[in-house]
Write a protein that holds these residues in place. Structure first.
Motif, PDB file in Angstrom:
ATOM      1  N   SER A 619       0.849  -1.267  -0.174  1.00 37.57           N
ATOM      2  CA  SER A 619       0.086  -0.019  -0.168  1.00 37.57           C
ATOM      3  C   SER A 619       0.919   1.337  -0.074  1.00 37.57           C
ATOM      4  O   SER A 619       0.602   2.292  -0.818  1.00 37.57           O
ATOM      5  N   TRP A 620       2.129   0.945   0.529  1.00 30.03           N
ATOM      6  CA  TRP A 620       3.068   2.274   0.580  1.00 30.03           C
ATOM      7  C   TRP A 620       3.291   2.778  -1.024  1.00 30.03           C
ATOM      8  O   TRP A 620       3.328   3.733  -1.571  1.00 30.03           O
ATOM      9  N   GLY A 623       0.717   4.153  -2.929  1.00 27.16           N
ATOM     10  CA  GLY A 623       0.709   5.593  -2.731  1.00 27.16           C
ATOM     11  C   GLY A 623       1.756   6.387  -3.791  1.00 27.16           C
ATOM     12  O   GLY A 623       1.378   7.450  -4.191  1.00 27.16           O
ATOM     13  N   GLU A 627       1.148   9.201  -6.574  1.00 21.08           N
ATOM     14  CA  GLU A 627       1.900  10.357  -6.658  1.00 21.08           C
ATOM     15  C   GLU A 627       2.463  10.904  -7.821  1.00 21.08           C
ATOM     16  O   GLU A 627       2.384  11.787  -8.489  1.00 21.08           O
TER      17      GLU A 627
END
Ligand code: ATP
Ligand code: MG
Length: 681
Positions: A619-620, A623, A627
């Motif tokens: 999930s990091w 992200g 971005e």
């Protein structure tokens, strides 16, 4: 003046040899094209020949185009660089009135109907496959300068396997030739162009004289690929003269089935006793590690070409050792290869510098699927993507038709096999090149259906069809930034930073019909493997799998070409490295749904500590990807994240020691990633 410092000593000897016959025996990546362009420039610079008097020939339009580009950049763009056929077409257009008066002629754009009619008239089958095979055989005979009358007698000598009874093939050939003379004029096929050019130069002194005034100097690239017919044209061009430079590598002879032969290359110094013969052995393309493997592969060759071995010396800085990988089955092999490609992409290798090469087109399916699943864009070179092939479209249409019936057995695999039988899916592999290729594709299609049925127990036929359509649509349009999939034949002359040679098993490489045909054919297959190895600049991975299908019986064995070269390996049991284990990490029982496989455990099984870290890293990653507006795999692959979760690195140095993480990645994401890990702890 040309800058000869761009050449090494041996290249310079070849480029600056006095006018006259020159033979360059050069291995892969040794700078053949570079050397011949410099030779042409040298001859022009020294006033031996004018730009307009040079004819450089190659065998593919791509190669001719590349040569033209290089010549233009050297300021000698007026040199003619063409394929044999393009050169012959131009010449024939010019000479025709002198040899044939106003007899009209036209180039045949499609030989198929003519051969089909001839086949029907002698009572041979006229299916697409059988007509194509007849056509291929006629082309071979014409390229080999064998007439219809001589055909039957040549079959044994050339160890040909005719597509039908030899006398009948000869009759089809004869009738095809006759059918080209029509009341409206002559129809010419590509081989006729060459025959007529040779004939005109041999028999019409005026034509020959005019032509020889025009062209003084000849250069042939990839001379190991020349056919007897093309050689006859070349000799007609030359007449009594000997201003000829040839360059080739007998170890890369892979087109014998079309009539090409390295005999003229190997016999050059006997034909021209005053020839300058130069060997180029410094390989500017590959690392010493790749070159070493190439040398070992070809050192095992036997037969006629074997005596002409060139020992390549890799000139690039050292790189990684080639690796050898054995897998339990083909889908696993494909997934692992996709995983390794992801980690190369992670390390910053551009997608356009990565290739997956195989022996037959039907092999592409598993790899197309695995790449699509991994979100990697790819293009299939020298052939169509699996779902675009005519036989696969037909297969899907047949299956859709079958699904409308209401008297079907429940097993979608059985229905598929029955539905595909009329399309050519026989129980054993058919004879004939076209039929074989089609059969192989259809079999890959059945494998795919089997895979779907196994992964979704109880699925019905409409479900299978929907799944197949999804897969067909999932293929992204090729972009410039995509991984190449290609057959070994289509890869000839090309190069990539990273090459995966896949499916290296007996009966595929060497291919089964070569094994049946005997040693000469097997040696051609070995050269094909050699061509594959020498495509790699730096990374080379050779792989094979022991079963066709996931969980299938290990009926295959590794290619004989790796005997004594690569260690015998046991296939690893799981496919953990890609983050797609087949068994649950928690309870160690098999996983079935794709979602579970990605997760590595049943959704109902509680994650272990490692698994938890992995999921939070995913999930990091999501992200970051969001971005930066890039796909997640370009941040880190699942395999890399799994390795991070397993080793829990504490600093940048430890990060760097993980496969798939290089300095660029550390620079960009290192601090962030370590931070994410720290939070987790
Ligand atoms: P192939 O076997 O694929 O036909 P080739 O023998 O024609 O290859 P080239 O394409 O001419 O080889 O050269 C291979 C690469 O090596 C090219 O990138 C070329 O620029 C480079 N090269 C050739 N000669 C030299 C040299 N003397 N110094 C540095 N680089 C070279
Ligand atoms: Mg070349």
């Amino acid at each position: 003046m040309i800058d000869l410092s761009q050449l090494d000593e041996d290249q310079r000897v070849a480029a600056t040899a006095p006018r006259g016959p020159v033979c360059i025996l050069a291995g892969a990546g040794t700078g053949k094209t570079r050397t011949i362009t410099y030779r042409i420039a040298h001859l022009i610079d020294n006033g031996f020949v004018g730009q307009h008097r040079v004819l450089a020939v190659t065998f593919t339009s791509r190669a001719a185009g590349e040569m033209r580009d290089r010549l233009t950049r050297m300021g000698i763009g007026a040199v003619q660089a063409r394929t044999f056929h393009a050169a012959a077409l131009r010449q024939l257009r010019y000479f025709w009135p002198q040899v044939a008066g106003d007899l009209p002629w036209r180039l045949i754009d499609n030989k198929f109907p003519l051969v089909g009619r001839a086949a029907r008239s002698v009572g041979l089958p006229t299916t697409k496959d059988s007509v194509r095979d007849l056509l291929g055989e006629i082309e071979w005979a014409k390229a080999s300068l064998i007439t219809a009358d001589g055909y039957a007698g040549s079959v044994d000598k050339h160890r040909r396997t005719p597509p039908a009874d030899a006398a009948k093939v000869a009759e089809v050939y004869r009738r095809y030739e006759q059918a080209k003379t029509t009341p409206e004029g002559m129809l010419l096929d590509f081989d006729d162009l060459l025959l007529h050019v040779a004939g005109a130069l041999e028999n019409a002194p005026g034509v020959a004289e005019e032509f020889r005034q025009q062209y003084r100097s000849f250069v042939v690239d990839e001379y190991q690929d020349i056919t007897p017919l093309q050689q006859r044209v070349l000799e007609a061009w030359l007449g009594e003269r000997d201003d000829l430079t040839v360059v080739g590598d007998a170890n890369q002879t892979i087109y014998s089935f079309t009539g090409a032969t390295p005999d003229y290359l190997l016999g050059f110094s006997r034909t021209y006793e005053n020839a300058t013969v130069v060997k180029l052995q410094r390989d500017y393309r590959s690392t010493p590690q790749v070159t070493q493997l190439a040398n070992t592969v070809i050192s095992k060759a036997t037969g006629r070409v074997a005596g002409t071995r060139l020992e390549l010396t890799g000139m690039r800085p050292a790189g990684p050792e080639p690796t050898f990988r054995s897998f339990p089955d083909e889908p696993t092999e494909a997934r692992e290869v996709a995983g390794e490609i992801l980690s190369l992409l992670n390390k910053g290798v551009p997608a356009s510098e990565i290739a997956v090469l195989y022996r037959i087109n039907a092999q592409s399916q598993a790899f197309e699927q695995a790449l699509a699943d991994a979100g990697i864009s790819y293009q299939v070179r020298g052939g169509e993507g699996f779902f675009h092939r005519p036989e696969i479209r037909d297969a899907l249409a047949e299956l859709t038709k079958a699904s409308r019936r209401d008297d079907l057995p429940p097993d979608p695999v059985a229905i598929t096999k029955a539905a595909l039988a009329p399309l050519g899916l026989t129980t054993t592999e058919p004879e004939g090149a076209q039929a074989r290729e089609r059969w192989q594709s259809l079999r890959a299609f059945v494998d795919l259906v089997t895979e779907i049925a196994q992964s979704k127990p109880g699925i019905d036929l409409p479900g299978v069809i929907a799944n197949l359509r999804q897969r067909a649509e999932a293929k992204q349009p090729p972009t410039l930034q995509s991984v190449t999939l290609a057959s070994l034949h289509a890869a000839k002359g090309l190069e990539w930073d990273a090459v995966f040679l896949v499916g290296l098993v007996e009966n595929t490489l060497p291919i089964s019909h070569a094994i049946k045909a005997g040693d000469a054919q097997i040696e051609e297959e070995r050269r094909l493997f050699y061509v594959g190895v020498t495509r790699a600049r730096e990374h080379l991975v050779c792989s094979w799998s022991l079963a066709r299908q996931e969980g299938g019986r290990a009926t295959r064995s590794r290619t004989r070409f790796l005997d004594g070269i690569a260690p015998e390996l046991d296939a690893p049991k799981s496919t953990k490295a890609t983050g797609r284990p087949k068994r649950c990490k928690v309870c160690d029982t098999p996983l079935s749904s794709p979602a579970e496989k990605v997760l590595g455990r049943h959704e109902s099984c509680p994650p272990g500590a490692e698994q938890e870290v992995f999921e939070s890293l995913r999930s990091w990653r999501a992200g970051i990807a969001k971005e930066e507006g890039i796909p997640a795999y370009m941040v880190f692959s699942d395999a890399t994240l799994m390795a991070v979760a397993e080793t829990l690195p504490e600093n940048e140095a430890e990060l760097l020691s993980i496969s798939g993480i290089g300095p660029i990645k550390v620079e960009r994401y290192g601090a962030d990633l370590l931070g994410a890990l720290h939070l987790h702890r």
